[in-house]
Design an enzyme around this catalytic site. Structure first.
Site, PDB file in Angstrom:
ATOM      1  N   ARG A   9       0.810  -1.218   0.000  1.00  0.00           N
ATOM      2  CA  ARG A   9       0.000   0.000   0.000  1.00  0.00           C
ATOM      3  C   ARG A   9       0.848   1.274   0.000  1.00  0.00           C
ATOM      4  O   ARG A   9       0.340   2.361  -0.251  1.00  0.00           O
ATOM      5  CB  ARG A   9      -0.960  -0.001   1.190  1.00  0.00           C
ATOM      6  CG  ARG A   9      -2.195  -0.866   0.955  1.00  0.00           C
ATOM      7  CD  ARG A   9      -3.153  -0.776   2.113  1.00  0.00           C
ATOM      8  NE  ARG A   9      -2.747  -1.621   3.221  1.00  0.00           N
ATOM      9  CZ  ARG A   9      -3.337  -1.634   4.415  1.00  0.00           C
ATOM     10  NH1 ARG A   9      -4.340  -0.801   4.658  1.00  0.00           N
ATOM     11  NH2 ARG A   9      -2.912  -2.437   5.369  1.00  0.00           N
TER      12      ARG A   9
ATOM     13  N   GLY B 127      -9.338  -5.819  14.335  1.00  0.00           N
ATOM     14  CA  GLY B 127      -9.976  -6.870  15.109  1.00  0.00           C
ATOM     15  C   GLY B 127     -10.485  -6.299  16.417  1.00  0.00           C
ATOM     16  O   GLY B 127      -9.825  -5.466  17.045  1.00  0.00           O
TER      17      GLY B 127
END
Length: 474
Positions: A18, A146
């Site tokens: 990225r 998460g």
């Protein structure tokens, strides 16, 4: 002190796609150091008995940095099996078989997580004697992270990834920061049970937490004080945000140490820079690399110094300088360009629109404006006239010029190196110096001035210039 019961695993194998960069993500600069260097410095500060760094993408470049910054670290290559679980599995296998203690797992792309925070985290892990401790945080936006699911009593229950989370679970603000502490025995046991039986075909370290819970082992989640401490860098936007955060702390620290920073928002200071009390930094200034600035100096505005030394009470204005030494009380700028090898003596001056390179300019000497000084030595108390060029290159080789002390050179001179101008000598305006000038001599390029009367009226009849000349009657 060395903590004989602590091993650290640094995860540095990721590709960082990225970032969209030919430079490995972990080697991008942050406050003058590669991202990974910050994590390695923190690992060193914890005094662990063992540090293992797991590498893969651009392996040789990353491993070279590790060897330079933390030579005591073991370097382990991740194999073809992907995933953080596999990386930790290989790292643990590299630890001595008789190691008994705790394993701290950190990410190489989380540079702001400091040693004090990690030391408290390890202490909290040991305090409860749990099998594993997860570092958690409360970011402003938990999208993509998460979630830490807790029981009704507030204890740790499980980690659920966002893609697997229910609508209610996605509302949970507490997230997994990706930093873990494990007891070595339990970690070894559960790593051996990891599989790649998932959509991505990876061994996930978070699965170890689930396996420990399934085995009835105790796991704890400890929130970090500030979410920015565990902010990871995955793209250039996050890199710039992290840089801004870190720079704010660096600038604030120097302010508390007695440095005046007029505009913190436009001032950037690298970690290795050293500033004395009573230094003043004006807006738009970058203090980069291992630059050292002594007390009373004023730097800026709009100035960049890279690996420079600036003496007491010097003033540097709107200047770009690299590997230069600026003496006490000296003045530089505005719009000066100091290239590597520039040494300006005490009370000297490099003025407006002057470029210097590999040049030593003695105490009290001045190059006031519009000049180029390359591959030269200038003695003390000399003055280089405006528009002077040191012609140091013959098309093949560079040559040096030597200018003595108390020399006065005229405007628009050219010094064709190699030449030497002796102490106390003068040169006239427009002189091209091709031969050495003895001490105390005056050097001139003798070309008699010739005036051609009536030239304009003869050659430019009918022009405004011809009319003006005729009207003047001279």
């Amino acid at each position: 002190m060395t903590d004989s019961r602590l091993a650290i695993v640094v995860l540095a194998a990721g590709q960082g796609t990225r970032m969209r960069s030919s430079t490995p993500k972990l080697l991008h600069q942050l406050a003058g150091l590669p991202i990974l260097s910050h994590v390695l410095a923190t690992s060193r500060a914890l005094g662990a008995a063992h540090v293992v760094t797991v590498v893969r993408h651009e392996r040789d470049l990353v491993a070279a940095l590790v060897a330079e910054d933390l030579p005591e670290s073991l370097i382990v290559d991740q194999d073809e099996v992907p995933g953080t679980g596999r990386a930790v599995e290989l790292a643990v296998a590299a630890l001595p078989a008789d190691f008994e203690g705790d394993v701290l797992v950190v990410s190489g792309d989380v540079p702001l997580l400091n040693s004090a925070t990690l030391a408290s985290f390890v202490a909290a892990h040991r305090e409860r004697e749990v099998s594993a401790t997860v570092l958690s945080s409360f970011p402003e936006d938990s999208t993509g992270y998460g979630r830490i699911v807790r029981s009704e009593t507030g204890g740790f229950d499980r980690i659920v990834e966002q893609k697997d989370a229910s609508a209610d679970e996605r509302q949970i603000a507490e997230t997994n920061a990706g930093v873990y502490a494990f007891g070595i025995a339990e970690l070894r046991e559960q790593l051996a049970r990891l599989t790649t039986d998932n959509v991505q075909g990876e061994k996930y370290l978070t699965d170890v937490i689930g396996l420990l819970r399934d085995a009835g082992s105790s796991v704890r989640a400890v929130p970090v004080a500030d979410a920015w401490l565990v902010a990871g860098i995955n793209d250039r936007a996050q890199l710039s945000e992290t840089a801004r955060q870190l720079n704010g702390f660096i600038v604030h620290g120097w302010q508390l140490a007695g440095v005046t920073v007029q505009d913190p928002a436009t001032t950037w200071i690298d970690l290795k820079a050293q500033l004395a009390p009573d230094v003043t930094i004006l807006p738009g200034t970058q203090i980069r690399g291992a630059t050292v600035i002594e007390t009373g100096a004023v730097i800026g505005p709009d100035t960049t110094l890279l690996d420079c030394e600036v003496g007491e009470n010097a003033v540097v204005t709107r200047t770009d300088a690299t590997l230069a030494v600026i003496g006490a009380g000296a003045s530089v700028g505005p719009f000066s360009y100091l290239r590597p090898g520039t040494i300006l003596g005490a009370d000297g001056k490099i003025g407006a629109f002057v470029e210097t390179k590999n040049a030593t300019i003695g105490a009290g000497s001045k190059v006031p404006h519009l000049s180029y000084v390359g591959d030269a030595t200038v003695g003390e108390q000399s003055n280089i006239g405006a528009g002077t060029i040191f012609a140091n290159y013959d098309g093949v080789n560079k040559h040096r010029s030597e200018i003595g002390s108390h020399v006065r050179t005229g405007s628009h001179n050219v010094f064709v190196a190699p030449i030497r101008i002796g102490d106390g000598a003068y040169t006239g305006a427009g002189t091209i110096v091709r031969k050495d000038v003895p001490a105390g001599a005056l050097s001139l390029s003798v070309a008699p001035q010739r005036n051609m009367d009536g030239w304009v009226q003869t050659n430019r009849p009918g022009t405004d210039a011809a009319a003006a000349a005729a009207k003047s009657g001279d």
